[in-house]
Design an enzyme around this catalytic site. Structure first.
Site, PDB file in Angstrom:
ATOM      1  N   GLY A 520       7.034  -5.141   4.657  1.00 26.33           N
ATOM      2  CA  GLY A 520       8.236  -5.510   3.926  1.00 26.33           C
ATOM      3  C   GLY A 520       7.909  -5.841   2.481  1.00 26.33           C
ATOM      4  CE  LYS A 536       5.122  -8.537   3.714  1.00 25.37           C
ATOM      5  NZ  LYS A 536       3.849  -8.060   3.235  1.00 25.37           N
ATOM      6  CG  ASP A 633      -2.073  -3.179   5.252  1.00 25.26           C
ATOM      7  OD1 ASP A 633      -2.893  -2.348   4.781  1.00 25.26           O
ATOM      8  OD2 ASP A 633      -0.900  -3.273   4.862  1.00 25.26           O
TER       9      ASP A 633
END
Ligand SMILES: *[C@@H]1O[C@H](CO)[C@@H](O)[C@H](O)[C@H]1NC(C)=O
Ligand SMILES: *[C@@H]1O[C@H](CO)[C@@H](O)[C@H](O)[C@H]1NC(C)=O
Ligand SMILES: *[C@@H]1O[C@H](CO)[C@@H](O)[C@H](O)[C@H]1NC(C)=O
Ligand SMILES: *[C@@H]1O[C@H](CO)[C@@H](O)[C@H](O)[C@H]1NC(C)=O
Ligand SMILES: *[C@@H]1O[C@H](CO)[C@@H](O)[C@H](O)[C@H]1NC(C)=O
Ligand SMILES: *[C@@H]1O[C@H](CO)[C@@H](O)[C@H](O)[C@H]1NC(C)=O
Ligand SMILES: *[C@@H]1O[C@H](CO)[C@@H](O)[C@H](O)[C@H]1NC(C)=O
Ligand SMILES: *[C@@H]1O[C@H](CO)[C@@H](O)[C@H](O)[C@H]1NC(C)=O
Length: 824
Positions: A520, A536, A633
């Site tokens: 996002g 976020k 990530d």
């Protein structure tokens, strides 16, 4: 006359033996004196006379040391009986006995008690491993005696420390008295007893340190003893033997494990042809929590060596319980009443207590019953003690020498009084009741709106499911367990309402957008109290219910570390799930490196500080936190920098919020960023902590070079940054990769070390990559030997080059990839 004769004899021996002793063997009736040695065929070890130290007393000893290294003795024959008149002679008798004589032909030492039948011809040989053996010289190479059975203070690779069950021989090592006196010192290290083997370090008869029992993969509590990129330790058990040993994983490194005259158990390495001194890799007894019985009965030692009573126990004498003080131990809140409905409570993440007994013939269920029947049995567990299957292990008497051990700790069932079990059960009920009361309040409010009734009944249904789950768990005997670590009770995660967040973020206008990640977009906001926040806004819907989602977020918010971005709260309403973080003004690392002018601010010292900070944060996520989080990530845009350029990892735990099981090894949906994804994750969806290690390695190389891995291009070849780094490494010019704006030649070794560690992290196969704990150690200890890196994962693939390299925020958008592997 009588003094001349030995001299003549001596020189005869001298002449006689010159030829035969260039070898590694000694035949019967051959003798040798000081000045001659046997050398193992690989030129590593040497056997002969030596004299430790350089004082005036020239006592001489017979022993084994490393050939062509500064004198490092690994074995001594006559440690308690030195030759004081500086003449010794060794001889192998026809009957297989090796005897050491002094000048007056008195026997100083011998390998007595070996019996060899007459049809064998014995020979003495120094093997390549450093083992001195007396064996049959015929076709049958049977070994009658070996120095590895009688180690002094040193374990060499493949030396078996332990038991020869058939002859009752129990090996151990004992320290020298001082660095110049090999005679028996006070410290011993031993595998004992044969039943539930533990490693014990003693001073005299007093236990100082203990690790164990063995649990199938390691000795309970002894992580540094078992995990290292350089060696592995094993417990081997069969009908004749039970022993502990370690194996070297790299042939070109010499290694020894020694108990020092001061009682330190240390592991040293020496890289052949390149080291100039022994490198201390690790001191095994360095965790203060391993000090034997540090926290007394039922006390558990936490990091920083603070003591805490196990849940259900209170300090015996509260005054003893300072942070670092010795404790008198703990006693039960409710006394046991043997035979009257005592039960067991499960504890997690502990080092097993001392004095285990093995009840081999009981199954796991019977184990509980057996322990319950014995009034003195205080705990049981199912443990793979010999590495060949779980066995029932019990503990008789008060539990001692416990340590809190969040990663890799063990489960153990501890006996509790009925009253304690009742209080645990009622505490559980209370928690549920509180929730129900609060639900009832909500009901009152919601009733006003008829439309909300459906929603309510849904919640109640969820609750009921939850409760049924809990009570069925509680009914199983032995399944009581303290739900929460009392440290954490009272943790409140602020819930923000939607309106507040919208107002703070200017209705999520584009001007407030500061980044975009795999899950996002991120917006900057300011609360009414002027506190700046980063929000976020998650694009996906979690698969979990609202309550589970909140619990998950609370768990993650509890992870607090100075190298992690702090989660301040969350907002879950309707379709929106948003996470509220602290705002860091310096933005992310990718705004500093690469071709940005700002990279000049990053001197080597700052870059090194950033690298270590990231490693520390990641280590916390992988091992030290209670959740064991794989980031999945990790990339430079997810590393934020605070005003002092301290790195903070962001976006951690989000994969977990989406309900993707962290333990599962395989995912259909790949979330990550090209250039940072490990081959096994990018291609097969396999991920593990080692995928994060890979991403970390890429980040380190990017920080050092100031270049992007997948946007890297070089006029001479089409390798990416990893390939280029590897190529320079092979050409022994690794530091050419360094960002030219870094002009600090005095840190050359540290820079090369970081490149070396990064190359180890990006190796193609996950099993070759070090764990973060090792990575951190490698970065921190300059003397630690590092293995040679193998080929990196992706060497060639690079991302199609972008024309616009100046775009800052928006360029990160394109880097995100979310793909689905075909075939559900
Ligand atoms: C031997 O003597 C040298 C110089 O006197 C000293 O530096 C060294 O520590 C001594 N070695 C030992 C083992 O005592
Ligand atoms: C072997 O021979 C030596 C000397 O010849 C003797 O002292 C020793 O007792 C003998 N050992 C055995 C086991 O017979
Ligand atoms: C040689 O060894 C014998 C036996 O251990 C001992 O009695 C004798 O005193 C020693 N001789 C010398 C000079 O040390
Ligand atoms: C030699 O063997 C005998 C019998 O097995 C034993 O009693 C004795 O202690 C042994 N001696 C040594 C020095 O090991
Ligand atoms: C070698 O000798 C040992 C001991 O006597 C015996 O058990 C073994 O069978 C022999 N092996 C061979 C190959 O002869
Ligand atoms: C496991 O090893 C122990 C010790 O060597 C042995 O007593 C036991 O029989 C073994 N169990 C199995 C199932 O092989
Ligand atoms: C060390 O150097 C020697 C001689 O140069 C060479 O033969 C040997 O292979 C080298 N050993 C290692 C492990 O590099
Ligand atoms: C297990 O072993 C103990 C003693 O070793 C024995 O008393 C008991 O009967 C055995 N139990 C079973 C089920 O074999």
């Amino acid at each position: 006359m009588s003094t001349i004769l030995p001299l003549i004899l001596c020189s005869l021996v001298f002449l006689n033996l010159q030829t035969s002793l260039s070898t590694d063997t000694l035949k019967p009736n051959e003798r040798f004196v000081d000045g001659f040695t046997l050398i193992s065929s690989n030129q590593r070890f040497e056997f002969g006379f030596f004299s430790p130290g350089n004082g005036s007393a020239r006592d001489i000893y017979l022993g084994i040391w490393y050939h062509n290294l500064p004198l490092t003795v690994v074995w001594v024959a006559n440690r308690n009986n030195p030759i004081r008149d500086s003449f010794g002679e060794v001889s192998l008798k026809e009957n297989g006995t090796l005897i050491l004589y002094n000048r007056s032909s008195g026997t100083v030492w011998s390998t007595d008690n070996i019996t060899i039948t007459s049809d064998f011809s014995p020979v003495l040989q120094l093997l390549e491993s450093g083992n001195l053996v007396i064996r049959d010289d015929g076709r049958n190479k049977t070994i009658f005696w070996e120095s590895f059975d009688f180690p002094t203070d040193t374990l060499l690779p493949d030396l078996k420390l332990g038991w020869k069950l058939d002859i009752g021989l129990n090996g151990f090592i004992r320290s020298w008295k001082s660095s110049e006196d090999p005679s028996e010192g006070e410290y011993t290290f031993i595998l004992e007893p044969p039943e539930a083997p533990q490693l014990v370090l003693r001073s005299g008869s007093r236990k100082l340190f203990r690790w164990g029992p063995f649990d199938g993969t390691s000795f309970s509590g002894g992580t540094s003893l078992t995990s290292s990129p350089l060696f592995q330790t094993l417990l081997v058990s069969n009908s004749e033997e039970l022993y502990f040993k370690y194996e070297m994983l790299d042939e070109s490194i010499l290694s020894r494990m020694v108990i020092s005259p001061t009682g330190l158990l240390q592991y040293f390495t020496w890289r052949v042809n390149s080291s100039t001194e022994w490198n201390l890799l690790v001191t095994f007894n360095s965790d203060p929590c391993d000090n034997y019985a540090k926290c007394g009965h039922y006390g558990s030692c936490y990091s920083l060596s603070s003591c805490k009573c196990l849940s259900g126990f209170t300090p015996d004498s509260p005054r003893d319980w300072g942070l670092f003080s010795y404790s008198g131990g703990c006693r039960r809140k409710y006394e046991l009443n043997c035979g009257h409905r005592d039960g067991f409570v499960k504890y997690n993440a502990l080092k097993f207590p001392d004095n285990p007994v093995v009840w081999e013939n009981y199954t796991s269920h019977e184990c509980e019953t057996v322990c319950l029947k014995k009034c003195s049995c205080m705990a049981y567990a199912n443990v793979n003690v010999y590495g060949n299957g779980s066995l029932c292990v019990g503990w008789i008497g008060d539990l001692v020498d416990l340590k809190n051990f969040p990663n890799g700790g063990e489960q153990i069932y501890i006996r509790m009084a009925h009253a304690e079990l009742k209080s645990i059960a009622s505490a559980k009920r209370k928690r549920v009741t509180v929730k129900i009361v609060s639900v009832a309040t909500v009901i009152g409010v919601l009733l006003v709106s008829a439309g909300a009734i459906w929603y309510l009944s849904w919640i109640v249904r969820q609750r009921r499911k939850d409760q049924i789950g809990r009570s069925s768990e509680a009914q199983q005997s032995g399944s009581f367990q303290y739900v929460e670590d009392n440290q954490d009770s009272g943790f409140q995660l602020p819930l923000f309402d939607l309106e507040t967040i919208f107002r703070a973020c200017n209705n999520f206008s584009d001007r407030n957008k500061i980044g975009q990640g795999g899950f996002g977009s991120v917006y900057k906001g300011e609360l009414s109290n002027r506190q700046e926040i980063a929000v976020k806004r998650l694009v996906e819907k979690s698969m979990q219910g609202v309550e589970e989602l909140k619990n998950e977020i609370i768990l993650i918010a509890k992870l607090q570390h100075r190298n992690l971005v702090k989660l301040l709260g969350c907002c879950i309403e309707g379709e929106e799930t948003m996470l509220v973080y602290e705002y860091l003004p310096n933005k992310s690392l990718n705004n500093f490196i690469y071709d940005k002018p700002t990279r000049k601010q990053l001197t080597w010292i700052k870059r090194y500080h950033i690298i270590k900070g990231i490693a520390r944060g990641l280590l916390y996520l992988h091992q030290d936190s209670r959740l064991r989080i794989i980031h999945r990530d990790l990339k430079t845009s997810n590393i934020l920098l605070d005003s002092e350029l301290n790195p903070k990892i962001s976006d951690f735990g989000i994969a977990r919020i989406f309900g993707t099981d962290q333990i599962q090894e395989m995912t259909k949906r790949i979330i990550g960023t090209y250039g940072y994804m490990s081959p096994e994750y990018a291609m097969n969806g396999h991920y593990s902590v080692k995928s994060d290690v890979y991403s970390f390695g890429v980040i380190v190389l990017e920080i050092i070079s100031g270049q992007k891995n997948w946007a890297f291009h070089h006029p001479d070849h089409d390798l990416n940054l990893l390939g280029h780094a590897r190529m320079l490494w092979n050409r022994r010019r690794p530091s050419e990769i360094l960002d030219p704006t870094v002009l600090e030649p005095s840190y050359g070794n540290q820079i090369i070390r970081c490149i070396h560690v990064a190359l180890l992290c990006v190796q193609q196969y996950p099993e070759d990559r070090p764990k973060m704990s090792t990575v951190y150690a490698m970065l921190s200890y300059e003397n630690m030997e590092l293995p040679e890196p193998k080929e990196p994962g992706f060497c060639r693939e690079s991302y199609p080059k972008k024309v616009d390299t100046s775009a800052s925020h928006s360029s990160t958008v394109n880097e995100v990839t979310m793909t689905t592997l075909g075939g559900r």
